[in-house]
Design a protein around this motif. Sequence first.
Motif, PDB file in Angstrom:
ATOM      1  N   ARG A  33       0.821  -1.216   0.000  1.00  0.00           N
ATOM      2  CA  ARG A  33       0.000   0.000   0.000  1.00  0.00           C
ATOM      3  C   ARG A  33       0.849   1.258   0.000  1.00  0.00           C
ATOM      4  O   ARG A  33       0.429   2.282  -0.503  1.00  0.00           O
ATOM      5  N   GLY A  34       2.037   1.217   0.596  1.00  0.00           N
ATOM      6  CA  GLY A  34       2.910   2.384   0.577  1.00  0.00           C
ATOM      7  C   GLY A  34       3.303   2.856   1.966  1.00  0.00           C
ATOM      8  O   GLY A  34       3.081   2.183   2.968  1.00  0.00           O
ATOM      9  N   ILE A  35       3.902   4.041   1.976  1.00  0.00           N
ATOM     10  CA  ILE A  35       4.369   4.684   3.205  1.00  0.00           C
ATOM     11  C   ILE A  35       3.675   6.035   3.297  1.00  0.00           C
ATOM     12  O   ILE A  35       3.692   6.812   2.339  1.00  0.00           O
ATOM     13  N   VAL A  36       3.072   6.315   4.440  1.00  0.00           N
ATOM     14  CA  VAL A  36       2.408   7.601   4.642  1.00  0.00           C
ATOM     15  C   VAL A  36       3.296   8.478   5.519  1.00  0.00           C
ATOM     16  O   VAL A  36       3.748   8.050   6.582  1.00  0.00           O
ATOM     17  N   VAL A  37       3.566   9.682   5.050  1.00  0.00           N
ATOM     18  CA  VAL A  37       4.269  10.680   5.867  1.00  0.00           C
ATOM     19  C   VAL A  37       3.325  11.872   5.977  1.00  0.00           C
ATOM     20  O   VAL A  37       2.733  12.298   4.984  1.00  0.00           O
ATOM     21  N   PHE A  38       3.136  12.372   7.210  1.00  0.00           N
ATOM     22  CA  PHE A  38       2.094  13.386   7.417  1.00  0.00           C
ATOM     23  C   PHE A  38       2.481  14.403   8.483  1.00  0.00           C
ATOM     24  O   PHE A  38       3.312  14.133   9.354  1.00  0.00           O
ATOM     25  N   THR A  39       1.845  15.572   8.395  1.00  0.00           N
ATOM     26  CA  THR A  39       2.021  16.600   9.411  1.00  0.00           C
ATOM     27  C   THR A  39       1.248  16.190  10.661  1.00  0.00           C
ATOM     28  O   THR A  39       0.285  15.415  10.579  1.00  0.00           O
ATOM     29  N   THR A  40       1.669  16.720  11.796  1.00  0.00           N
ATOM     30  CA  THR A  40       1.032  16.313  13.055  1.00  0.00           C
ATOM     31  C   THR A  40       0.444  17.466  13.864  1.00  0.00           C
ATOM     32  O   THR A  40      -0.205  17.226  14.874  1.00  0.00           O
ATOM     33  N   TYR A  68       8.539   1.093  -2.048  1.00  0.00           N
ATOM     34  CA  TYR A  68       9.956   0.798  -2.264  1.00  0.00           C
ATOM     35  C   TYR A  68      10.869   1.986  -1.930  1.00  0.00           C
ATOM     36  O   TYR A  68      12.086   1.877  -2.011  1.00  0.00           O
ATOM     37  N   TRP A  69      10.315   3.131  -1.547  1.00  0.00           N
ATOM     38  CA  TRP A  69      11.150   4.241  -1.108  1.00  0.00           C
ATOM     39  C   TRP A  69      11.655   3.947   0.299  1.00  0.00           C
ATOM     40  O   TRP A  69      10.914   3.422   1.141  1.00  0.00           O
ATOM     41  N   GLU A  70      12.895   4.324   0.573  1.00  0.00           N
ATOM     42  CA  GLU A  70      13.442   4.226   1.929  1.00  0.00           C
ATOM     43  C   GLU A  70      12.900   5.388   2.750  1.00  0.00           C
ATOM     44  O   GLU A  70      12.997   6.545   2.328  1.00  0.00           O
ATOM     45  N   ASP A  71      12.358   5.088   3.917  1.00  0.00           N
ATOM     46  CA  ASP A  71      11.786   6.162   4.751  1.00  0.00           C
ATOM     47  C   ASP A  71      12.797   6.659   5.783  1.00  0.00           C
ATOM     48  O   ASP A  71      12.556   6.665   6.981  1.00  0.00           O
ATOM     49  N   THR A  79      13.373  12.880   1.892  1.00  0.00           N
ATOM     50  CA  THR A  79      13.641  14.197   2.477  1.00  0.00           C
ATOM     51  C   THR A  79      12.896  15.289   1.714  1.00  0.00           C
ATOM     52  O   THR A  79      12.357  16.218   2.318  1.00  0.00           O
ATOM     53  N   TRP A  80      12.830  15.167   0.382  1.00  0.00           N
ATOM     54  CA  TRP A  80      12.052  16.122  -0.416  1.00  0.00           C
ATOM     55  C   TRP A  80      10.591  16.120   0.032  1.00  0.00           C
ATOM     56  O   TRP A  80       9.986  17.185   0.200  1.00  0.00           O
ATOM     57  N   SER A  81      10.006  14.934   0.236  1.00  0.00           N
ATOM     58  CA  SER A  81       8.591  14.866   0.633  1.00  0.00           C
ATOM     59  C   SER A  81       8.372  15.541   1.983  1.00  0.00           C
ATOM     60  O   SER A  81       7.388  16.264   2.174  1.00  0.00           O
ATOM     61  N   ILE A  82       9.288  15.342   2.910  1.00  0.00           N
ATOM     62  CA  ILE A  82       9.184  15.990   4.227  1.00  0.00           C
ATOM     63  C   ILE A  82       9.283  17.505   4.085  1.00  0.00           C
ATOM     64  O   ILE A  82       8.489  18.253   4.663  1.00  0.00           O
ATOM     65  N   ASN A  83      10.255  17.955   3.296  1.00  0.00           N
ATOM     66  CA  ASN A  83      10.433  19.402   3.116  1.00  0.00           C
ATOM     67  C   ASN A  83       9.222  20.040   2.448  1.00  0.00           C
ATOM     68  O   ASN A  83       8.850  21.168   2.776  1.00  0.00           O
TER      69      ASN A  83
END
Length: 197
Positions: A33-40, A68-71, A79-83
């Motif tokens: 399904r993937g990796i979710v990165v989100f604001t808190t 398949y992305w390394e988190d 890092t781009w997604s976080i920024n």
Amino acid sequence: MILKSLEERFKEPIKNIKVGDETLGVVKLNGIRGIVVFTTDLGKYRMPVPSKYENEAHIELYFLLPDYWEDTLENELFTWSINRLIATKNYIKSGAWAISGNTFSFGELPASRFNQRGFSALLLMDPIAIEEFKTPVKLGENFCYFKGLTPIFSIEKDVKEARGMNKFIQRIMDKGMTEKLDEFREPIIKPRFLFWR
């Protein structure tokens, strides 16, 4: 509080990532399904939305990344997604507001296949692939909604602006696309050429 609610929903541990003063959540979904990165903490901010969008004045932003992305912060794309999440969050908190259909800067992507695809903007949209985000989380007296960011091509942005978000989202769903970042996808809109005799 939001992290506890989301751990119950996802039934997966949520990892905190600190970048300066910012804390983001990361959860690896089961299967592919993937990796979710989100604001808190964006949900604590009440956006000055027009009255017709009053019920969505509190939001959190997320990316649904490929499995398949390394988190880790060593991965330039992660890092781009976080920024991008932090930059978009800070833009909104500067007195702006955002609803589904708004677009945001893509920022500077590191050299990668993703970079070469020609995406031009990040589209804010309601969850499609993540069932756990389709229901808002109660924060005190307010409900906090989740909005995904997904890359779109300039031709897709043009059609979305010309035809409206509802028709564009229907087109996305008809093509089987979701908010998940896909560095291999083709535009869902094909250019039309006129031929004269």
